[in-house]
Design a protein around this motif. Sequence first.
Motif, mmCIF file in Angstrom:
data_model
loop_
_atom_site.group_PDB
_atom_site.id
_atom_site.type_symbol
_atom_site.label_atom_id
_atom_site.label_comp_id
_atom_site.label_asym_id
_atom_site.label_seq_id
_atom_site.Cartn_x
_atom_site.Cartn_y
_atom_site.Cartn_z
ATOM 1 N N PHE A 1 5.081 6.868 1.131
ATOM 2 C CA PHE A 1 5.831 5.646 1.442
ATOM 3 C C PHE A 1 4.988 4.425 1.102
ATOM 4 O O PHE A 1 3.757 4.488 1.067
ATOM 5 C CB PHE A 1 6.274 5.613 2.919
ATOM 6 N N THR B 1 0.991 5.144 1.052
ATOM 7 C CA THR B 1 0.344 6.181 1.857
ATOM 8 C C THR B 1 0.855 7.537 1.401
ATOM 9 O O THR B 1 2.067 7.730 1.238
ATOM 10 C CB THR B 1 0.667 5.984 3.352
ATOM 11 N N TYR C 1 -6.458 -1.604 15.739
ATOM 12 C CA TYR C 1 -6.391 -0.184 16.094
ATOM 13 C C TYR C 1 -6.819 0.082 17.540
ATOM 14 O O TYR C 1 -6.591 1.169 18.080
ATOM 15 C CB TYR C 1 -7.272 0.636 15.132
ATOM 16 N N TRP D 1 3.259 -6.081 3.763
ATOM 17 C CA TRP D 1 2.959 -6.962 4.891
ATOM 18 C C TRP D 1 2.257 -8.224 4.387
ATOM 19 O O TRP D 1 1.638 -8.206 3.314
ATOM 20 C CB TRP D 1 2.095 -6.227 5.928
ATOM 21 N N THR E 1 -0.366 9.262 10.749
ATOM 22 C CA THR E 1 -1.337 8.178 10.567
ATOM 23 C C THR E 1 -1.856 7.742 11.937
ATOM 24 O O THR E 1 -1.271 8.082 12.966
ATOM 25 C CB THR E 1 -0.695 6.979 9.847
ATOM 26 N N ARG E 2 -2.975 6.984 11.938
ATOM 27 C CA ARG E 2 -3.534 6.537 13.219
ATOM 28 C C ARG E 2 -2.534 5.674 13.981
ATOM 29 O O ARG E 2 -2.361 5.822 15.182
ATOM 30 C CB ARG E 2 -4.816 5.726 12.965
ATOM 31 N N HIS F 1 -0.410 -5.182 14.679
ATOM 32 C CA HIS F 1 -0.986 -6.175 13.779
ATOM 33 C C HIS F 1 -1.808 -7.172 14.589
ATOM 34 O O HIS F 1 -1.435 -7.541 15.707
ATOM 35 C CB HIS F 1 0.112 -6.867 12.977
ATOM 36 N N GLU G 1 8.566 -0.725 5.426
ATOM 37 C CA GLU G 1 8.188 0.571 4.841
ATOM 38 C C GLU G 1 9.343 1.055 3.962
ATOM 39 O O GLU G 1 10.503 0.986 4.374
ATOM 40 C CB GLU G 1 7.960 1.640 5.927
ATOM 41 N N ALA H 1 0.850 -1.190 0.000
ATOM 42 C CA ALA H 1 0.000 0.000 0.000
ATOM 43 C C ALA H 1 0.883 1.236 0.000
ATOM 44 O O ALA H 1 1.919 1.276 0.671
ATOM 45 C CB ALA H 1 -0.902 0.014 1.229
ATOM 46 N N HIS I 1 -5.257 -5.866 11.063
ATOM 47 C CA HIS I 1 -4.864 -4.621 11.730
ATOM 48 C C HIS I 1 -5.639 -4.435 13.016
ATOM 49 O O HIS I 1 -6.843 -4.660 13.055
ATOM 50 C CB HIS I 1 -5.108 -3.431 10.792
ATOM 51 N N GLU J 1 6.449 -6.028 9.065
ATOM 52 C CA GLU J 1 6.093 -5.155 7.934
ATOM 53 C C GLU J 1 7.358 -4.463 7.444
ATOM 54 O O GLU J 1 8.361 -4.424 8.169
ATOM 55 C CB GLU J 1 5.069 -4.116 8.396
ATOM 56 N N HIS K 1 -1.092 1.444 14.420
ATOM 57 C CA HIS K 1 -1.751 0.191 14.828
ATOM 58 C C HIS K 1 -0.732 -0.882 15.161
ATOM 59 O O HIS K 1 0.427 -0.793 14.755
ATOM 60 C CB HIS K 1 -2.656 -0.311 13.692
ATOM 61 N N HIS L 1 3.092 0.801 14.858
ATOM 62 C CA HIS L 1 3.796 1.722 13.966
ATOM 63 C C HIS L 1 2.865 2.830 13.510
ATOM 64 O O HIS L 1 1.695 2.610 13.222
ATOM 65 C CB HIS L 1 4.403 0.989 12.763
HETATM 66 C C1 PAN Z 1 0.116 0.972 6.326
HETATM 67 C C2 PAN Z 1 -0.930 1.847 7.061
HETATM 68 C C3 PAN Z 1 -1.138 3.224 6.426
HETATM 69 C C4 PAN Z 1 -2.197 4.061 7.174
HETATM 70 O O1 PAN Z 1 -0.321 0.629 5.045
HETATM 71 O O2 PAN Z 1 -2.135 1.126 7.136
HETATM 72 O O3 PAN Z 1 0.075 3.941 6.430
HETATM 73 O O4 PAN Z 1 -1.980 4.045 8.553
HETATM 74 P P1 PAN Z 1 -3.098 3.525 9.567
HETATM 75 O O5 PAN Z 1 -3.588 2.204 9.006
HETATM 76 O O6 PAN Z 1 -2.384 3.361 10.868
HETATM 77 O O7 PAN Z 1 -4.195 4.539 9.592
HETATM 78 C C5 PAN Z 1 0.351 -0.247 7.206
HETATM 79 O O8 PAN Z 1 0.933 -0.134 8.249
HETATM 80 N N1 PAN Z 1 -0.175 -1.402 6.844
HETATM 81 O O9 PAN Z 1 -0.082 -2.517 7.639
#
Ligand code: PAN
Length: 192
Positions: free
Chosen positions: A153, A76, A165, A157, A90-91, A95, A104, A74, A163, A102, A93, A141
């Motif tokens: 970036f 971002t 949260y 994963w 970002t929020r 896993h 990046e 993905a 995920h 993961e 989380h 992260h």
């Molecule tokens: C990333 C995140 C992405 C958005 O793809 O999902 O940067 O961040 P949040 O999901 O924390 O809002 C990732 O860590 N995937 O696992």
Amino acid sequence: MSASEISPARVTLDPQTGVLRGAGVTESVKTLRQLAGYFRDEAARAAMDPETVLYRVQSYEPQPEGVEGAICCATTFLMPGRVGDEYFMTRGHYHAAQDRPEMEVTVSGEGVLVLMDENRQTRAEIMRPGSVHAVPPRTAHRVANIGTEPLVFVSYWPSETGHDYGEIVARGFSGRVRQINGKPALVPEPEA
Ligand code: PAN
Ligand code: ZN
């Protein structure tokens, strides 16, 4: 021996922009409204335009979330800005399958990757174009944009990861990326 067809990739990732295109690529958007409660200064967040886009995520998941058998990726696109002295982020989380890691890879912009282990020890790495970051298992992260342009970036994963949260919503990170005396710093955040 008969030649078989060599087919083009069904999905592409533009190495300059990070844009993902092709069959199965999905996109989501997060606005300031959706990040209620995440920033330190909630009053400052509430005073800003709730429709402000914080980040967009383009995802290519060959298997549905939680189903094994693929590596997902993905991109971002995290906008520059701050809520009070805290950089747009970002929020974050953990896993759901906690032993899944993961990776990046930074495409463009300038950021900080915040990593918090299961003992709530937080550390941070600078993200610059080309930087590669291993997120270990059992590590929450989050990414903050400390620059003046979008931070782009790509994350990779395993599809079975899932995920989580909830823990971050409940307890947050033990450190926040804030602008202190004009410069970004990882500032310890005492638990409420
Ligand atoms: C990333 C995140 C992405 C958005 O793809 O999902 O940067 O961040 P949040 O999901 O924390 O809002 C990732 O860590 N995937 O696992
Ligand atoms: Zn993740």
